[in-house]
Structures are given as structure tokens and as C-alpha cells.
Design an enzyme around this catalytic site. Structure first.
Site, PDB file in Angstrom:
ATOM      1  N   CYS A  45     -10.700  -7.159   0.145  1.00 29.88           N
ATOM      2  CA  CYS A  45     -10.573  -8.613   0.032  1.00 29.88           C
ATOM      3  C   CYS A  45     -11.518  -9.310   0.998  1.00 29.88           C
ATOM      4  CB  CYS A  45      -9.148  -9.051   0.330  1.00 29.88           C
ATOM      5  SG  CYS A  45      -7.919  -8.116  -0.547  1.00 29.88           S
ATOM      6  N   SER A  55       2.952  -4.483  -5.047  1.00 34.99           N
ATOM      7  CA  SER A  55       1.853  -5.019  -5.867  1.00 34.99           C
ATOM      8  C   SER A  55       1.479  -3.990  -6.928  1.00 34.99           C
ATOM      9  CB  SER A  55       0.648  -5.293  -4.963  1.00 34.99           C
ATOM     10  OG  SER A  55      -0.489  -5.563  -5.754  1.00 34.99           O
ATOM     11  N   GLY A  56       1.492  -4.413  -8.203  1.00 26.60           N
ATOM     12  CA  GLY A  56       1.279  -3.474  -9.310  1.00 26.60           C
ATOM     13  C   GLY A  56      -0.055  -2.754  -9.291  1.00 26.60           C
ATOM     14  N   GLN A  82       0.813  -1.229   0.000  1.00 24.13           N
ATOM     15  CA  GLN A  82       0.000   0.000   0.000  1.00 24.13           C
ATOM     16  C   GLN A  82       0.841   1.272   0.000  1.00 24.13           C
ATOM     17  OE1 GLN A  82      -3.124   0.422  -0.556  1.00 24.13           O
ATOM     18  NE2 GLN A  82      -3.960  -1.634  -0.328  1.00 24.13           N
TER      19      GLN A  82
HETATM   20  N1  PLP Z   1      -0.944  -6.717   1.086  1.00 21.39           N
HETATM   21  C1  PLP Z   1      -1.672  -5.608   1.285  1.00 21.39           C
HETATM   22  C2  PLP Z   1      -1.287  -4.657   2.377  1.00 21.39           C
HETATM   23  C3  PLP Z   1      -2.796  -5.357   0.488  1.00 21.39           C
HETATM   24  O1  PLP Z   1      -3.528  -4.255   0.686  1.00 21.39           O
HETATM   25  C4  PLP Z   1      -3.144  -6.297  -0.511  1.00 21.39           C
HETATM   26  C5  PLP Z   1      -4.375  -6.115  -1.320  1.00 21.39           C
HETATM   27  O2  PLP Z   1      -5.367  -5.568  -0.886  1.00 21.39           O
HETATM   28  C6  PLP Z   1      -2.330  -7.415  -0.688  1.00 21.39           C
HETATM   29  C7  PLP Z   1      -1.238  -7.586   0.142  1.00 21.39           C
HETATM   30  C8  PLP Z   1      -2.625  -8.422  -1.765  1.00 21.39           C
HETATM   31  O3  PLP Z   1      -2.194  -7.892  -2.994  1.00 21.39           O
HETATM   32  P1  PLP Z   1      -2.370  -8.651  -4.372  1.00 21.39           P
HETATM   33  O4  PLP Z   1      -3.751  -8.377  -4.833  1.00 21.39           O
HETATM   34  O5  PLP Z   1      -1.332  -8.041  -5.269  1.00 21.39           O
HETATM   35  O6  PLP Z   1      -2.091 -10.095  -4.125  1.00 21.39           O
END
Ligand code: PLP
Length: 383
Positions: free
Chosen positions: A324, A198-199, A178
Site C-alpha cells: 500500500c 480481509s478476503g 494477515q
Molecule cells: N491491515 C493489514 C495488516 C493489511 O496488511 C492490509 C492490506 O495490506 C489492510 C489492513 C488493508 O486491507 P484491505 O485491502 O482489505 O482494506
């Protein structure tokens, strides 16, 4: 017109980036092929690796492993613990993303000792809490840089330095998904061994990310297959995703300070106007250092999920807790860890702004939100 105030869930590519991605479609090749098409693809990937090093301030010999996103990066780093000699031990925090917490549960099931430290009531994980929990026996410490729900920042350079002096051989990792695109980061100057990005959290396509690993740290692969990604991650590379990642990274490198200022302007105006209209709200982490774009707000006597649906009907997209986990009835584990009751956690929404949203967006968001809240309150009163 849809007003998307859910940037922390995903951050759609800009028009310029969409152009870069579309033109890359006509130049797809397998980087493992010896012919020119393959070599051109390989050069694009190696170029992207350099851009990512620049983005996070990594050294030229630090490793950049392209993955399918932050979830895979975090699983890859936590996988190191299961390959360590027993008894394996890990320290992390209670407010991590599920893609850290779930692998940690899996490690516990195979006998690893997992210590999760709590944040302060403001939502910050402190070096003074993490370091005393670490022993020289620990294989890994993993603490996120910025929380996806509250936006509260952990002082990762301080935490990493404190852990390093306490346990020099322990691997130190931070999920920084983030942070990127919102605030600057300097991997080289931190004592971190690895960080996750994360892209789709900063404008690239979803389904691509990178684990940055300090020079000299060797990792065991999780995905076995071909020799791609320094044998750490078999499988034909996601060329389009990686090209989009580099293009988004270049945009961030060119515009980061303006982005930060623009996000803070809209978020701060939103919070001031919302509090003026609804004085009994709580803004989580308000007194802590936070991402410039994120507001986590408890509105008493309102169900966050209901508010998300009500706003969606008026063309405004927000989230209740983490994207999520929306759709699942449990209250946010992050808010519970901050000491909030289940009821207050369920009465919480997350609003997260993009850099290209002018400050006037704040007033429209407040107007729609306040109208929805007052409709809900009057419905409650009339039943
Ligand atoms: N870590 C954090 C702090 C996130 O906010 C997220 C997604 O919401 C992720 C990991 C997971 O990312 P990705 O969708 O690239 O797997």
C-alpha cells in the site's frame, strides 16, 4: 511465467474459487428483496456468516459484519471512539497498518488521546508494553495480530488477557488481516471483543472483509443507510465478494495445516539459500514468532524500490515494504519503529509466498535476486 512472491499484498483466487465466483454471477439477487431471488441471496449471505464464524472460531452468537475489507473494518471499530463520551482515549502500536494509523490521527485531531506503543527490535508488540499503557479510561485498544511487512506475530491472546484484567470495560480489537489463511485463530478463546479480516489476503476477491464482534458488544454504525448488516453497515451487500469470502474460508478450513507447512518450507529454504549467497543480509524478526510465508530482508547498499523494478523485469514480483505504501518515497514506518535507520529501511524488500508454490520456487527467487543484486553492486562500483 510470472513468479508472484507478493502474497501479503494480495492472494489471487484459486481456479476452484474462480469457478465458484463465476457460477455465483448467474445467481445474483438483492438480499433485501422478498422474492425467491432475493431470499436465495440472503441465504447465501447467512451461510457465509456461519463459515466465517467457523474460520475464526467465533461463537454462534458473535456478530459477523461484512464490509468492503480490512480498511473499513478498522475504520468502523475506531469510529466507536469518536462516538464515546469525551475525553476519549485509545492505545495502539506504531507498527499498525495505515488504515489504523490514519483514523487514529483523525481521532487525535478531534481531541482524542492516542498512545502508540513501540515494538521490540525484533518487531513484536509485547503484552508487557501494551498493558501498562492502558487505563480504565481507555475506550479502545487495537493491536495487529501479524505485521504485514515483517510477518512478526503479536501474542494477541496474551495481550488481550492482560488488557482485560487491567481495564475490564475497554474494547479490545485486533487487525488480523494477515493472519487468516496462514495460521489458526481462536476468537472465542481470546479475550478480544473484535477482530478484522480481509478476503483478498487469503484467496477471496478484493473488496470484501468482515469484522467479527463478540456477543453483547454493541457498536455504532459508520455507514448510515438501509438496515443491512445488523444496521451496522447500510448498503446492498457485496454478494459476489461474500460468496468468494466463504469459499476461500472453506478452502482454508480444509487445508490450513498443509498450507502453513508448505509456506514455511518455501520461505525457510529461501532464507537459507539467500543468506548463503548474501551473508550480510538482515532478516527482520528472524528470532521472533513469524507468519510462515513472510521474509523482510535488508540488503545493504541496495535500494529496495530499484530491486523491485529489476526483479519485475525478470518476471518476479516482490514488494519493498508494504504494497500500500510503495510508490511513496518515505521509508517504511514499521522498519523505523524497529529502530532501523532510514537508509536501511530503504534497502529492505518483502518477499511473501503462497501455499501453492513448491519449495523449488525458493531457489529460482534466490537466483534472480542474487543476480539483480550483483548487477546493482557492479553498477555502483563502476560509477
Ligand atoms: N491491515 C493489514 C495488516 C493489511 O496488511 C492490509 C492490506 O495490506 C489492510 C489492513 C488493508 O486491507 P484491505 O485491502 O482489505 O482494506
Amino acid at each position: 511465467m510470472i513468479l508472484d512472491l507478493d502474497a501479503n499484498a494480495t492472494y489471487a483466487p484459486s481456479e476452484r474459487l474462480q469457478g465458484v465466483i463465476t457460477s455465483a454471477c448467474s445467481r445474483l439477487g438483492n438480499p433485501s428483496s422478498l422474492h425467491r431471488g432475493g431470499q436465495r441471496a440472503k441465504a447465501a449471505i447467512e451461510g457465509a456468516r456461519e463459515v466465517i464464524r467457523a474460520l475464526v472460531g467465533a461463537g454462534s452468537n458473535d456478530t459477523v459484519v461484512f464490509t468492503s475489507g480490512a480498511t473499513e473494518c478498522n475504520n468502523l471499530i475506531l469510529h466507536q471512539v469518536s462516538t464515546a463520551q469525551s475525553p476519549a482515549r485509545v492505545v495502539s502500536s506504531t507498527i499498525e497498518h495505515p488504515c489504523v494509523l490514519e483514523p487514529l490521527k483523525a481521532l487525535q485531531r478531534i481531541g482524542c488521546t492516542v498512545t502508540l506503543v513501540n515494538p521490540t527490535q525484533e518487531g513484536e508488540v509485547l503484552a508487557g508494553t501494551v498493558a501498562p499503557a492502558v487505563t480504565t479510561e481507555d475506550q479502545l485498544v487495537s493491536v495487529m495480530w501479524a505485521n504485514n511487512e515483517t510477518g512478526v506475530l503479536n501474542d494477541i491472546p496474551h495481550i488481550a488477557a492482560a488488557v482485560r484484567s487491567q481495564a475490564p470495560r475497554t474494547l479490545i480489537h485486533s487487525d488480523s488481516a494477515q493472519l487468516i489463511g496462514k495460521l489458526p485463530v481462536d476468537f472465542k478463546r481470546s479475550a478480544l471483543d473484535a477482530m478484522t479480516i480481509s478476503g483478498h489476503k487469503f484467496g477471496a476477491l478484493p473488496g470484501v472483509g468482515a469484522l467479527i464482534v463478540r456477543e453483547g458488544v454493541s457498536l455504532a454504525p459508520q455507514l448510515l443507510g438501509g438496515p443491512q448488516e445488523q444496521k451496522l453497515r447500510g448498503g446492498t451487500e457485496n454478494l459476489l465478494g461474500i460468496v468468494s469470502l466463504a469459499a476461500a474460508a472453506n478452502e482454508v478450513l480444509e487445508t490450513l495445516s498443509e498450507r502453513t507447512i508448505a509456506m514455511a518450507a518455501v520461505r525457510d529454504r529461501f532464507e537459507v539459500e539467500l543468506r548463503r549467497a548474501l551473508p550480510d543480509i538482515t532478516i527482520h524478526g528472524e528470532r521472533a514468532a513469524r507468519l510462515p510465508n513472510t521474509s523482510s530482508i535488508t540488503i545493504p547498499n541496495i535500494r529496495g524500490d530499484d530491486l523491485v523494478v529489476a526483479l519485475d523485469l525478470h518476471g518476479v514480483q516482490i514488494s519493498s515494504g508494504a504494497a500500500c505504501s510503495s510508490g511513496k518515497p518515505e521509508p517504511s514506518h514499521v522498519l523505523l519503529a524497529l529502530g532501523q535507520s532510514e537508509e536501511r529501511a530503504r534497502s529492505t524488500i518483502r518477499v511473501s509466498f503462497r501455499a501453492d508454490q513448491g519449495a523449488e520456487v525458493a531457489s529460482r527467487a534466490v537466483e534472480v535476486l542474487v543476480a539483480a543484486v550483483s548487477r546493482m553492486h557492479s553498477t555502483v562500483r563502476s560509477v
